[in-house]
Design a protein around this motif. Structure first.
Motif, PDB file in Angstrom:
ATOM      1  N   LEU A  25     -20.732  64.875  27.552  1.00  0.00           N
ATOM      2  CA  LEU A  25     -21.385  65.155  26.925  1.00  0.00           C
ATOM      3  C   LEU A  25     -20.580  66.485  27.074  1.00  0.00           C
ATOM      4  N   LEU A  38     -24.236  64.621  23.115  1.00  0.00           N
ATOM      5  CA  LEU A  38     -23.977  63.424  23.514  1.00  0.00           C
ATOM      6  C   LEU A  38     -22.189  62.581  22.820  1.00  0.00           C
ATOM      7  N   ASN A  45     -22.009  56.884  21.149  1.00  0.00           N
ATOM      8  CA  ASN A  45     -23.122  57.527  22.363  1.00  0.00           C
ATOM      9  C   ASN A  45     -24.246  56.947  23.033  1.00  0.00           C
ATOM     10  N   MET A  51     -21.889  60.958  30.792  1.00  0.00           N
ATOM     11  CA  MET A  51     -23.186  61.194  29.752  1.00  0.00           C
ATOM     12  C   MET A  51     -24.309  61.800  30.462  1.00  0.00           C
ATOM     13  N   CYS A  81     -27.668  58.456  20.355  1.00  0.00           N
ATOM     14  CA  CYS A  81     -27.939  57.043  21.232  1.00  0.00           C
ATOM     15  C   CYS A  81     -27.964  55.980  20.258  1.00  0.00           C
TER      16      CYS A  81
END
Length: 285
Positions: A25, A38, A45, A51, A81
């Motif tokens: 991150l 991310l 991700n 993270m 993500c």
């Protein structure tokens, strides 16, 4: 050596500089905007413990630092993500994860705060989505306030396809954010949604050409940053606090919050600047 900025967009903007973060991150400042990226592109991700720790700390930084007026959440490598990496979340990764495991042990709620399930930042949060934003990605998205997506972005809650339950808040939030029929179709079919379909049902607010979601989000952030910070934060808080309340009760709460803002020095500065045809200088007072 100073670390390089992760996005060409951030490198082009003056004032952008790294602030830290974790292995997965990155936190960077662009003017009054905190950009949280991310940064695990090799896994699209997927959410890992480092993270989540970085996200948790990023939200805390935004809440505590009054010089931050807005937050942009985005992903590296053309993805937003792809959901939770259960293997990584279990802490499999050697000594590099020891500190993160200790953080989670000290605060068992840390991951829910990181995913915006158990925490609402007081500053506006803008999501800049490129590529996959699915499962846990779509769940984090529901904790953001404004959402911009690239043309090729994809969305969806795939948990039921694997016999799982979307415990990141979707069965509660989604029906409050988009029409119930669309929410239940997304929750119960587990099918993917294109950016255009996500825009049509109201999951995202705007679709832009691929590769420009971050730039668009930063432009929106600049508009927010130019406004009175006390007013912005009060408007956001009131919009959420009044959701679901009976109208008379909600209007009473709105009036109470609104009149407090009218009594601030910033409100007087805003009206004076308008009359004097100059930009206002807000001081959070």
């Amino acid at each position: 050596m100073r670390p390089r900025l992760r996005h060409p967009v951030l490198r082009r903007r003056t004032g952008g500089h790294p602030m830290g973060g974790t292995a997965h991150l990155k936190a960077e400042r662009v003017g009054a905007t905190l950009v949280l990226t991310l940064d695990r592109p090799e896994a699209r991700n997927a959410l890992s413990l480092p993270m989540l720790v970085g996200l948790h700390d990023g939200w805390a930084e935004a809440d505590e630092d009054d010089s931050i007026r807005s937050v942009v959440l985005t992903g590296a490598g053309g993805a937003f993500c792809s959901g939770m990496d259960l293997k990584a979340l279990a802490g499999q990764g050697g000594t590099a994860d020891d500190a993160c495991r200790d953080r989670l042990k000290a605060d068992p709620d840390l991951h829910w705060k990181a995913m915006l399930r158990h925490h609402r930042p007081r500053k506006p949060v803008i999501a800049a989505v490129e590529g996959p934003c699915v499962a846990g990605g779509t769940e984090i998205l529901q904790g953001t306030d404004i959402r911009v997506a690239g043309e090729s972005a994809t969305f969806g809650l795939f948990e039921v396809r694997r016999g799982l339950f979307p415990v990141g808040g979707s069965t509660v939030r989604l029906t409050r954010q988009i029409p119930r029929t669309h929410a239940l179709e997304m929750l119960l079919t587990g099918r993917p949604y294109s950016a255009r379909e996500a825009e049509r049902i109201g999951l995202v607010g705007r679709v832009v050409p691929d590769g420009t979601a971050l730039e668009s989000a930063l432009e929106t952030a600049e508009l927010i940053n130019a406004n009175g910070p006390l007013a912005v934060e009060a408007v956001k808080a009131c919009a959420y606090e009044t959701a679901g309340l009976p109208e008379p009760e909600a209007l009473a709460l709105e009036l109470e919050r609104g009149m407090r803002i009218f009594g601030t020095a910033d409100a007087k500065e805003g009206t004076r600047a308008f009359a004097e045809k100059r930009p206002p200088v807000f001081r959070r007072a």
